[in-house]
Design an enzyme around this catalytic site. Structure first.
Site, short mmCIF file in Angstrom:
data_model
loop_
_atom_site.label_atom_id
_atom_site.label_comp_id
_atom_site.label_asym_id
_atom_site.label_seq_id
_atom_site.Cartn_x
_atom_site.Cartn_y
_atom_site.Cartn_z
CG HIS A 44 108.34 27.76 76.57
ND1 HIS A 44 109.36 28.63 76.90
CD2 HIS A 44 107.55 28.43 75.70
CE1 HIS A 44 109.20 29.75 76.24
NE2 HIS A 44 108.10 29.68 75.51
CG ASN A 49 108.04 33.34 76.38
OD1 ASN A 49 109.15 32.80 76.36
ND2 ASN A 49 107.12 33.10 75.48
CB CYS A 63 109.96 29.44 72.86
SG CYS A 63 109.57 31.19 72.76
O1 UT7 Z 1 106.72 31.25 73.56
C1 UT7 Z 1 106.13 30.82 72.38
C2 UT7 Z 1 104.78 30.31 72.64
N1 UT7 Z 1 103.89 31.40 72.93
C3 UT7 Z 1 102.75 31.13 73.53
O2 UT7 Z 1 102.51 30.00 73.87
C4 UT7 Z 1 101.77 32.23 73.70
C5 UT7 Z 1 100.40 31.73 73.40
N2 UT7 Z 1 99.36 32.72 73.49
C6 UT7 Z 1 98.98 33.29 74.66
O3 UT7 Z 1 99.59 33.08 75.68
C7 UT7 Z 1 97.75 34.18 74.66
O4 UT7 Z 1 97.08 34.04 73.45
C8 UT7 Z 1 98.05 35.68 74.92
C9 UT7 Z 1 98.51 35.88 76.34
C10 UT7 Z 1 99.12 36.16 73.95
C11 UT7 Z 1 96.79 36.52 74.72
O5 UT7 Z 1 95.74 36.05 75.53
P1 UT7 Z 1 94.27 35.84 74.93
O6 UT7 Z 1 93.43 35.42 76.05
O7 UT7 Z 1 94.43 34.92 73.76
O8 UT7 Z 1 93.88 37.31 74.50
P2 UT7 Z 1 93.58 37.91 73.06
O9 UT7 Z 1 94.84 38.10 72.29
O10 UT7 Z 1 92.49 37.14 72.42
O11 UT7 Z 1 93.02 39.34 73.46
C12 UT7 Z 1 91.85 39.48 74.25
C13 UT7 Z 1 91.59 40.95 74.49
C14 UT7 Z 1 91.57 41.77 73.20
O12 UT7 Z 1 90.59 42.77 73.35
P3 UT7 Z 1 89.14 42.59 72.67
O13 UT7 Z 1 89.40 42.42 71.20
O14 UT7 Z 1 88.57 41.33 73.30
O15 UT7 Z 1 88.44 43.84 73.04
C15 UT7 Z 1 92.94 42.43 73.19
O16 UT7 Z 1 92.93 43.64 72.48
O17 UT7 Z 1 92.63 41.52 75.30
C16 UT7 Z 1 93.17 42.67 74.64
N3 UT7 Z 1 94.60 42.75 74.99
C17 UT7 Z 1 95.06 43.42 76.04
N4 UT7 Z 1 94.44 44.15 76.97
C18 UT7 Z 1 95.22 44.70 77.93
C19 UT7 Z 1 95.63 42.17 74.35
N5 UT7 Z 1 96.77 42.47 74.97
C20 UT7 Z 1 96.44 43.24 76.02
C21 UT7 Z 1 97.19 43.85 77.05
N6 UT7 Z 1 96.54 44.55 78.00
N7 UT7 Z 1 98.53 43.71 77.14
#
Ligand code: UT7
Length: 322
Positions: A249, A279, A114
């Protein structure tokens, strides 16, 4: 005095097919509400089979050349950032070179995920400053839809396809400081396992799907990008208040908002396209730049800060006087 790299023209290409969150939710265990709340993303573009990195990069390059009033014969080199090349070789940049009818100069790809566009811009700027080229196409082009793991809802909803390009022209500029003022690029290979693709042509038994530990990447993104912003300002003896536009980004609306707050920029000075494009990795910064350029928000003479972070980890910034 060494020449400045002027952003003479900006171009972009987006695949025709738009996929909304609701459409994804028909096949992925997710909801529009979750995706919007956690990322800001509302939709993304997905490439058709013929819309490869070379195809889209060529289209974006053509619009950048047209915007600059330049011809293929003005191109001395092409640097294309992609993690989703058409082939292991020739470089995708060379497929673009051939499609454009450019018959001289150099061409190569940069794999910096990225941060690829910022990396490519940095290399092109160095080459122009060193007198090695006078006209360089810098392109970011990606088809992440082809490396997503559709069984991993934590990543497959985050990405989209597209391409963006700039045509850099060596010049002294109309003002004293027009052009790229600085670039800074960084890498930390020890963090390679928090965001990666688990295979490539050199590893035939691996599927080549994107893997991300989202929270960790998020944490690093906020701190590394904040440092990158400070570094760019310090190198140019500027204050955050001097920046007219932040073009970050486009990975996550929450990261973008944090960067805007860090700079004290109101949201209408931060270019945000993550809602529409999701993204698009190396294409995200030039796509956002193109949008704000063509809709008339970013104007000649304004100071624009570009920044990006990606798998590697790699990150960096470019400060540009348009
Ligand atoms: O381009 C390169 C750079 N990339 C980035 O900068 C990305 C950085 N990371 C992020 O943007 C975020 O961490 C994400 C958007 C990827 C994820 O957001 P988060 O708030 O960190 O969520 P998480 O991964 O901690 O997941 C929270 C909950 C989980 O459920 P439990 O364990 O709390 O029950 C996941 O299973 O959300 C759940 N979850 C979803 N639910 C519905 C994860 N993906 C999904 C989904 N739909 N697509």
């Amino acid at each position: 005095m060494s020449p400045r790299s002027i952003l003479a023209g900006i171009g972009a290409y987006l695949p025709e097919r738009v996929v909304t969150n609701d459409e994804l939710a028909r096949t992925v265990d997710t909801t529009d509400a979750w995706i919007q709340e956690r990322t800001g993303i509302q939709q993304r573009h997905f490439a058709a089979p013929h819309e490869t990195a070379a195809f889209m990069g060529t289209a974006a390059a053509r619009t950048a050349l047209a915007d600059a009033g330049a011809q293929p014969s003005d191109v001395d080199g092409i640097i294309l950032a992609t993690s989703t090349p058409d082939q292991a070789f020739p470089a995708t940049a060379l497929r673009v070179q051939a499609a454009l009818g450019v018959t001289k100069g150099f061409g190569f790809d940069i794999a910096a995920a990225c941060a690829g566009f910022v990396y490519a811009l940095s290399v092109a700027d160095s080459m122009i400053k060193a007198g090695q080229a006078k006209g360089v196409l810098v392109i970011g082009s990606e088809v992440y839809s082809r490396i997503l793991n559709w069984a991993d809802r934590g990543t497959c909803v985050l990405f989209g396809d597209g391409a963006g390009a700039v045509f850099l022209r060596a010049g002294e500029g109309t003002g004293t400081d027009q052009g790229i003022l600085s670039t800074h690029i960084h890498a930390q290979g020890t963090l390679g396992d928090i965001l990666y693709v688990d295979g490539a042509v050199g590893q035939p038994d691996k599927p080549g799907h994107l893997v991300m530990h989202g929270r960790e990447v998020f944490r690093h993104a906020v701190s590394r990008l904040a440092e990158a912003v400070e570094e760019a300002l310090a190198a140019n003896n500027l204050k955050a208040a001097d920046i007219d536009w932040l073009v970050p980004h486009q990975a996550n609306r929450r990261i973008i908002d944090a960067m805007g707050r860090k700079l004290g920029l109101s949201t209408d000075r931060v270019v945000i396209t993550v809602e529409q494009h999701a993204n698009t990795s190396a294409a995200s910064v030039p796509l956002a730049l193109h949008q704000a350029w063509t809709d008339g928000r970013i104007k000649r003479g304004e100071l624009v800060l570009l920044e990006a972070l990606g798998g590697g980890l790699v990150w960096g910034s470019a400060l540009v006087r348009m």
